[in-house]
Design an enzyme around this catalytic site. Sequence first.
Site, PDB file in Angstrom:
ATOM      1  N   GLU A   1       3.575  13.561  -4.032  1.00 42.78           N
ATOM      2  CA  GLU A   1       2.680  13.419  -2.891  1.00 42.78           C
ATOM      3  C   GLU A   1       3.089  14.463  -1.849  1.00 42.78           C
ATOM      4  O   GLU A   1       4.260  14.520  -1.457  1.00 42.78           O
ATOM      5  CB  GLU A   1       2.843  12.003  -2.330  1.00 42.78           C
ATOM      6  CG  GLU A   1       1.881  11.692  -1.242  1.00 42.78           C
ATOM      7  CD  GLU A   1       1.949  10.235  -0.817  1.00 42.78           C
ATOM      8  OE1 GLU A   1       3.042   9.647  -0.848  1.00 42.78           O
ATOM      9  OE2 GLU A   1       0.899   9.702  -0.434  1.00 42.78           O
TER      10      GLU A   1
ATOM     11  N   GLU B   1       0.888  -1.174   0.000  1.00 41.11           N
ATOM     12  CA  GLU B   1       0.000   0.000   0.000  1.00 41.11           C
ATOM     13  C   GLU B   1       0.914   1.209   0.000  1.00 41.11           C
ATOM     14  O   GLU B   1       1.551   1.518   1.007  1.00 41.11           O
ATOM     15  CB  GLU B   1      -0.871   0.006   1.266  1.00 41.11           C
ATOM     16  CG  GLU B   1      -1.840  -1.144   1.374  1.00 41.11           C
ATOM     17  CD  GLU B   1      -2.822  -1.191   0.228  1.00 41.11           C
ATOM     18  OE1 GLU B   1      -3.178  -0.131  -0.311  1.00 41.11           O
ATOM     19  OE2 GLU B   1      -3.204  -2.306  -0.165  1.00 41.11           O
TER      20      GLU B   1
END
Length: 488
Positions: free
Chosen positions: A389, A253
């Site tokens: 990000e 993830e």
Amino acid sequence: MKTVPDFWFEPHPWINGSWQPGSESVTVSNPATGSPLAQVTRASAAQVNLAIEGAAKVFTEWRQRSAVERGNILKRIATLLLERKDPLARLLTAEQGKPYPQAVAEIEYSASFFQWFGEEARRLYGRVVPHPEADREFIIEHKPIGVAGLITPWNFPLAQAAKKISAALAAGCTAVWKPAEATPLIALAVAPLFREAGVPDGAIQIVPGRGSVIGNLFADHPAVRVLSLTGSTSTGSSLMAAASRSIKRVSLELGGNAPFIILPDADLAFAAEQLCRLKLFVSGQVCVTANRIFVHSDVVAKFIDLVAQRLSSAHVGNGLIDGVDSGPLIHQHACTEVGTLVEQSLQAGARCVVSNRSYEADRGNAAGAFYPPTLLTDVKDDMPIAQQEIFGPIIPVLQYIDYSDVVQRANATPYGLAGYVFGGDISRCRAIASGLDVGIVGVNEWRPLKAEIPFGGVKQSGIGAEGGEEGIREFLDTQVISLPKPKY
Ligand code: ADP
């Protein structure tokens, strides 16, 4: 103001049911104040191997327990987490920085995975498949893969682990868990709860330490059969390379760069409120947080006003103080990284509309790792802030005119974790959501994640899924038995 609870645990690796002092110690600090909370010892290489071997030993026993028994133990963990949620949440806030109500929500969210997989344990169905020859049949069985090496980050230090541990134990696996270096306390704090719920000693081992060191020890130990990481994409890449040495399964993830799309018929006040909640949640240090806010040019001015009002009225401060909406970042280095992205954007022509420094009013926050929630407009797709990000409470607004163009721009990233669409015409929202190359989309909703659904990224955002009926598959092997068919 809430207080840091007295510790009911020891700041050492938890191996085979007891705390065992490790090799060197690391200071864990409160990111809101900079003050030390504990000295936690790291597991040595020998202790990590001991932990893996302990988990391998108990695996043979745990996998043979009935699914009902494993499930009941998991559900007891859920109950214990909920019973102890106040001290656990205060510890989580002190260690991680998120406001106390968000810490309570994390404990509840964690418990929901133990509850869910406690139920899923009973539904590990195999199947019987007709054989092409009349006198034979195939049985397909799902079996626990073995010892799982679990590596988790600091943004949801309990929930990210809860997703993995609950699925692994439900599948019949045992696990060795390496928490993030910044947040090992909550991990050590729940160790005795696992035991109290009936998890046998050795089935969950906790080994604080450096990521690359422990990642390599997991990767090189033959008893570890799956590596499950929640972390950055670059860490996922390193772990995958390490896992390739002995062909271990990986479940990853990783990072995201979520688009948040505002259609011209959206309820703008609602969308602005949901966006601010999302961006203030864990101070934007969330892989599914909105990274690029695409607003239709017809409504951009009004939307910016609404977001500006909401963002500037937020109370930023120490998460243990009542009424705080957003806490600090995890450490000063995180502030520097976010600050660099903001500065680069301003130099490239973006405009800062809000920079909420309400934390400065409290002198107790002077040494904290605070970064002001910031609203930036005139952001362009090629600015680093739109490509990377962010991991901070920054709201970068980009404009669009055309629907098909916005989907294409939203997908122009190597990431594919989450997306958000806000609009009045649900079939248009649905069409845009289907066009996004991401694992999960919230339509008119800021937080769609629940234990009941599979969550996992596409592209460089990950491999595999957590939650739902899919989450348990990460911890299962499939075996086929071809055998003579009994005659009647
Ligand atoms: P974040 O940026 O959220 O800290 P990281 O990917 O750096 O994300 O960290 C997530 C987890 O991965 C942490 O527990 C960290 O210690 C661990 N980690 C970091 N580097 C490696 C690596 N090379 N191999 C395995 N685990 C790692």
